[in-house]
Design a protein around this motif. Structure first.
Motif, PDB file in Angstrom:
ATOM      1  N   ILE A   1      21.485  -0.465 -22.051  1.00  0.00           N
ATOM      2  CA  ILE A   1      21.306   0.660 -21.129  1.00  0.00           C
ATOM      3  C   ILE A   1      22.114   1.865 -21.601  1.00  0.00           C
ATOM      4  O   ILE A   1      21.597   2.994 -21.653  1.00  0.00           O
ATOM      5  N   ASP A   2      23.370   1.659 -21.969  1.00  0.00           N
ATOM      6  CA  ASP A   2      24.203   2.762 -22.433  1.00  0.00           C
ATOM      7  C   ASP A   2      23.653   3.385 -23.708  1.00  0.00           C
ATOM      8  O   ASP A   2      23.672   4.608 -23.870  1.00  0.00           O
ATOM      9  N   GLU A   3      23.144   2.572 -24.604  1.00  0.00           N
ATOM     10  CA  GLU A   3      22.581   3.099 -25.844  1.00  0.00           C
ATOM     11  C   GLU A   3      21.270   3.835 -25.575  1.00  0.00           C
ATOM     12  O   GLU A   3      20.966   4.825 -26.234  1.00  0.00           O
ATOM     13  N   THR A   4      20.512   3.391 -24.583  1.00  0.00           N
ATOM     14  CA  THR A   4      19.283   4.095 -24.208  1.00  0.00           C
ATOM     15  C   THR A   4      19.613   5.473 -23.649  1.00  0.00           C
ATOM     16  O   THR A   4      18.919   6.451 -23.938  1.00  0.00           O
ATOM     17  N   LEU A   5      20.673   5.561 -22.863  1.00  0.00           N
ATOM     18  CA  LEU A   5      21.070   6.833 -22.260  1.00  0.00           C
ATOM     19  C   LEU A   5      21.775   7.764 -23.236  1.00  0.00           C
ATOM     20  O   LEU A   5      21.796   8.979 -23.024  1.00  0.00           O
ATOM     21  N   ARG A   6      22.350   7.227 -24.303  1.00  0.00           N
ATOM     22  CA  ARG A   6      23.118   8.062 -25.238  1.00  0.00           C
ATOM     23  C   ARG A   6      22.265   9.184 -25.833  1.00  0.00           C
ATOM     24  O   ARG A   6      22.582  10.359 -25.647  1.00  0.00           O
ATOM     25  N   PRO A   7      21.165   8.905 -26.525  1.00  0.00           N
ATOM     26  CA  PRO A   7      20.411  10.027 -27.101  1.00  0.00           C
ATOM     27  C   PRO A   7      19.439  10.677 -26.120  1.00  0.00           C
ATOM     28  O   PRO A   7      18.912  11.741 -26.392  1.00  0.00           O
ATOM     29  N   GLY A   8      19.204  10.054 -24.980  1.00  0.00           N
ATOM     30  CA  GLY A   8      18.227  10.601 -24.050  1.00  0.00           C
ATOM     31  C   GLY A   8      18.797  10.886 -22.694  1.00  0.00           C
ATOM     32  O   GLY A   8      18.124  10.693 -21.693  1.00  0.00           O
TER      33      GLY A   8
ATOM     34  N   TYR B   1      25.565  13.712 -29.166  1.00  0.00           N
ATOM     35  CA  TYR B   1      25.056  12.343 -29.258  1.00  0.00           C
ATOM     36  C   TYR B   1      24.447  12.045 -30.622  1.00  0.00           C
ATOM     37  O   TYR B   1      24.393  10.892 -31.038  1.00  0.00           O
ATOM     38  N   LEU B   2      23.984  13.071 -31.312  1.00  0.00           N
ATOM     39  CA  LEU B   2      23.333  12.875 -32.603  1.00  0.00           C
ATOM     40  C   LEU B   2      24.218  13.295 -33.773  1.00  0.00           C
ATOM     41  O   LEU B   2      23.756  13.373 -34.903  1.00  0.00           O
TER      42      LEU B   2
ATOM     43  N   LEU C   1      21.391   8.482 -35.353  1.00  0.00           N
ATOM     44  CA  LEU C   1      19.937   8.532 -35.150  1.00  0.00           C
ATOM     45  C   LEU C   1      19.329   7.150 -34.929  1.00  0.00           C
ATOM     46  O   LEU C   1      18.160   7.042 -34.578  1.00  0.00           O
ATOM     47  N   ASN C   2      20.113   6.114 -35.120  1.00  0.00           N
ATOM     48  CA  ASN C   2      19.615   4.746 -34.957  1.00  0.00           C
ATOM     49  C   ASN C   2      19.918   4.209 -33.565  1.00  0.00           C
ATOM     50  O   ASN C   2      20.979   4.481 -33.005  1.00  0.00           O
ATOM     51  N   PHE C   3      18.990   3.414 -33.034  1.00  0.00           N
ATOM     52  CA  PHE C   3      19.221   2.718 -31.768  1.00  0.00           C
ATOM     53  C   PHE C   3      20.055   1.486 -32.084  1.00  0.00           C
ATOM     54  O   PHE C   3      19.590   0.565 -32.754  1.00  0.00           O
TER      55      PHE C   3
END
Length: 108
Positions: free
Chosen positions: A10-17, A42-43, A52-54
């Protein structure tokens, strides 16, 4: 802040978006100011290795533990921060978890 792998996703999903990618304020007097673009943080490869990687496992690295603090980190603020922290942040995280749960258990 939990170390569960589901929370890391969840945290990684929210990081770039994240939702708050622009900060807009009303100035009380004339000043020179550029609009901060949070997505650039974030980028940024200097802040997040492989930005840039998930990679949900990035949150297990010791250098990223403090960055993950959603309320105080200047490097991770998907719901804002400080006095402007979104009051619905935990509810949003709950709905994201609920979506992932149903997606994982019912997808065919």
């Amino acid at each position: 802040m939990s170390n569960c792998s589901f929370c890391q996703v969840i945290d990684e999903t929210l990081r770039p978006g994240g939702i708050a990618i622009w900060l807009m304020k009303e100035a009380k007097e004339d000043i020179k100011y550029q609009v901060p673009f949070l997505l650039a943080v974030y980028l940024d490869e200097n802040v997040y290795n492989g930005a840039l990687n998930f990679n949900p496992w990035r949150w297990m690295e010791p250098e990223n533990e403090e960055k993950r603090n959603r309320r105080t980190s200047p490097f991770y603020a998907p719901f804002g921060g400080g006095a402007r922290f979104c009051p619905g942040a935990e509810l949003a995280r709950f709905y994201i978890a609920l979506f992932f749960y149903y997606f994982e258990t019912t997808y065919r």
